[in-house]
Design an enzyme around this catalytic site. Structure first.
Site, mmCIF file in Angstrom:
data_model
loop_
_atom_site.group_PDB
_atom_site.id
_atom_site.type_symbol
_atom_site.label_atom_id
_atom_site.label_comp_id
_atom_site.label_asym_id
_atom_site.label_seq_id
_atom_site.Cartn_x
_atom_site.Cartn_y
_atom_site.Cartn_z
ATOM 1 N N ASN A 132 -7.618 4.602 9.156
ATOM 2 C CA ASN A 132 -7.004 3.195 9.702
ATOM 3 C C ASN A 132 -7.287 3.342 11.300
ATOM 4 O O ASN A 132 -7.328 2.186 11.979
ATOM 5 C CB ASN A 132 -5.791 2.974 9.412
ATOM 6 N N GLY B 55 0.922 -1.298 -0.043
ATOM 7 C CA GLY B 55 -0.033 -0.039 0.138
ATOM 8 C C GLY B 55 0.828 1.150 0.167
ATOM 9 O O GLY B 55 0.496 2.474 -0.609
ATOM 10 N N GLN C 66 -7.929 0.584 3.785
ATOM 11 C CA GLN C 66 -8.734 0.212 4.917
ATOM 12 C C GLN C 66 -10.423 0.214 4.488
ATOM 13 O O GLN C 66 -11.037 -0.559 5.015
ATOM 14 C CB GLN C 66 -8.851 0.850 6.017
ATOM 15 N N CYS D 292 1.936 2.226 13.528
ATOM 16 C CA CYS D 292 2.964 3.008 12.911
ATOM 17 C C CYS D 292 3.592 4.000 13.880
ATOM 18 O O CYS D 292 4.503 4.628 14.134
ATOM 19 C CB CYS D 292 2.786 3.664 11.787
HETATM 20 C C1 LIG Z 1 -1.707 -0.401 6.110
HETATM 21 C C2 LIG Z 1 -1.978 0.981 5.512
HETATM 22 C C3 LIG Z 1 -1.216 1.493 4.537
HETATM 23 C C4 LIG Z 1 0.011 0.926 4.133
HETATM 24 O O1 LIG Z 1 0.035 -0.317 3.623
HETATM 25 P P1 LIG Z 1 1.351 -1.316 3.560
HETATM 26 O O2 LIG Z 1 0.689 -2.503 2.658
HETATM 27 O O3 LIG Z 1 1.429 -1.947 4.983
HETATM 28 O O4 LIG Z 1 2.327 -0.558 3.072
HETATM 29 C C5 LIG Z 1 -1.466 2.562 3.909
HETATM 30 N N1 LIG Z 1 -2.648 3.391 4.316
HETATM 31 C C6 LIG Z 1 -3.588 2.653 5.060
HETATM 32 C C7 LIG Z 1 -4.691 3.652 5.464
HETATM 33 C C8 LIG Z 1 -3.260 1.546 5.819
HETATM 34 O O5 LIG Z 1 -4.166 1.013 6.866
#
Ligand SMILES: *Cc1c(COP(=O)(O)O)cnc(C)c1O
Length: 391
Positions: free
Chosen positions: A156, A77, A184, A330
């Protein structure tokens, strides 16, 4: 963390990551040791794999309501978000302004802040006490300078859903590119890109029961985007690098599963979320809900327990095998309260004691009921120890 007696985890941290679905695991198993060909190869062995990647692309497109050719597989993501932002700016070198919000995931916010250091104008829209945007503020900021508007579909940390379709319409009318981080949202709420003005959309495999290390960037046909990764011709030259074949196949299967069970599953998850939330709000002292009540993801609840430390709550919940999150994964590790709750104006004494519970299709009523049984006493104990509780 102390290796105490083994307890089966009660996993209520699905916004951080999800377990791989059994069906997904079975689907990708042959693609490690038997069907390990490179989809770019000319021989039949690679071609079989290429056909399976094609099927995965079609499955993702079916869930999103877009064309398979609009789906680019990425590494995560975060990569999708980075590519959307940097790739748009590179495609519009004369536009120097980006509009985003204060509550984005770091995969967007850190990129925007770095771009600000490099001389771009970055506007971070505010949210109110319930975590909602004022679209008049967006309208006022949109201008010919604006290359990109990037706003998340659903938060998130709180689960708050933004009116993304309406936002996309407004941005499109004013001639800027619109990107949404839908990591999400995908699989939890319906998204139909066929009837949408969204230009770019990010999602991530491991948030919907596919493996870690695979993501998607949807790029609407005709959208200008300069590639970020250069090299081979994979993804029609839009994202070079040999494909994460098992990840991609798994993501395709996960999208298929999400689509097949969409209504039933999300109704069930929402019922359990509501059961958890309602009971905690009633039985825990100083509990306050963070985020607007109705326009929220069905699986997420974020509750502040005033005057106690979120980290302390997590440690005590951990004794019962309960996995949840304080702030976002995070940002925890630092003692700063979450940037999302701060942007919402949640008081300091409440932001510090916030816990996010995020459920999945695998969550059971017994698990929810165990949290409801244990947490009120934990909060009482911690409040007795807290120097902040007004006596
Ligand atoms: C988890 C998340 C990401 C990051 O995705 P990854 O695949 O872990 O890099 C980005 N945006 C939101 C809203 C997330 O919850």
């Amino acid at each position: 963390m102390e290796p105490s007696k083994p307890v089966k985890p009660i996993y209520l941290d699905n916004n951080a990551t999800t377990r791989v679905a059994d069906e997904v695991f079975e689907e990708i198993r042959p693609y490690f040791c038997e069907l390990y060909g490179n989809p770019s190869s000319m021989h039949l062995f690679g071609g079989q794999v290429g056909a399976k990647v094609k099927q995965a692309r079609e499955r993702v497109a079916a869930l999103l309501g877009c064309r398979p050719g609009e789906v680019i597989f990425t590494g995560c993501g975060t990569e999708s978000d980075n590519t959307a932002i940097q790739g748009t700016l590179a495609a519009y070198p004369n536009r120097r302004k980006i509009i985003t919000t204060r509550v984005e995931h770091p995969a967007v916010l850190a990129v925007c802040r770095e771009l600000e250091n490099r001389g771009y104008t970055v506007v971070e829209l505010a949210v109110d006490r319930e975590g909602q945007l004022d679209l008049a503020e967006l309208d006022a900021e949109l201008d010919e300078e604006t290359a990109l508007v990037t706003i998340m579909y659903a938060n998130n940390e709180t689960g708050v859903i933004f009116p993304i379709e309406e936002i996309a319409r407004r941005v499109s009318e004013r001639g800027s590119v619109f990107h949404t981080d839908a990591v999400q949202a995908v699989g939890k709420i319906p998204i139909n890109l066929a009837e949408s003005e969204i230009d770019l959309l990010s999602l991530s495999g491991h948030k919907l029961h596919a493996p870690k290390g695979v993501g998607v960037l949807y790029v609407r046909k005709g959208t200008r985007l300069t590639p970020f990764m250069l090299g081979g011709h994979q993804e029609h030259g839009r994202r070079a690098g040999t494909e994460n074949v098992p990840g991609i196949i798994g993501l395709g299967k996960a999208c298929d599963l999400a689509q097949a069970a969409f209504d039933v599953e999300n109704k069930q998850v929402k019922a359990l979320r509501d059961r958890l939330e309602t009971n905690l709000m009633i039985h825990c002292q100083g509990a306050m809900l963070n985020g607007v009540k109705d326009k929220r993801l069905p699986n997420t609840t974020n509750i502040s327990f005033e005057f106690v430390e979120g980290e302390a709550i997590l440690l005590m919940l951990n004794q019962f095998g309960v996995c949840a999150s304080s702030g976002s994964a995070c940002t925890s590790g630092s003692l700063e309260p979450s940037h999302v709750l701060r942007a919402m104006g949640v008081p300091f004494t409440a932001a510090h004691g916030s816990i996010r519970f995020s459920l999945s299709r695998y969550t059971t009523q017994e698990e929810v009921d165990l949290v409801v049984e244990k947490l009120p006493a934990i909060i009482n104990r911690l409040r007795v120890l807290s120097p902040f509780v007004p006596k």
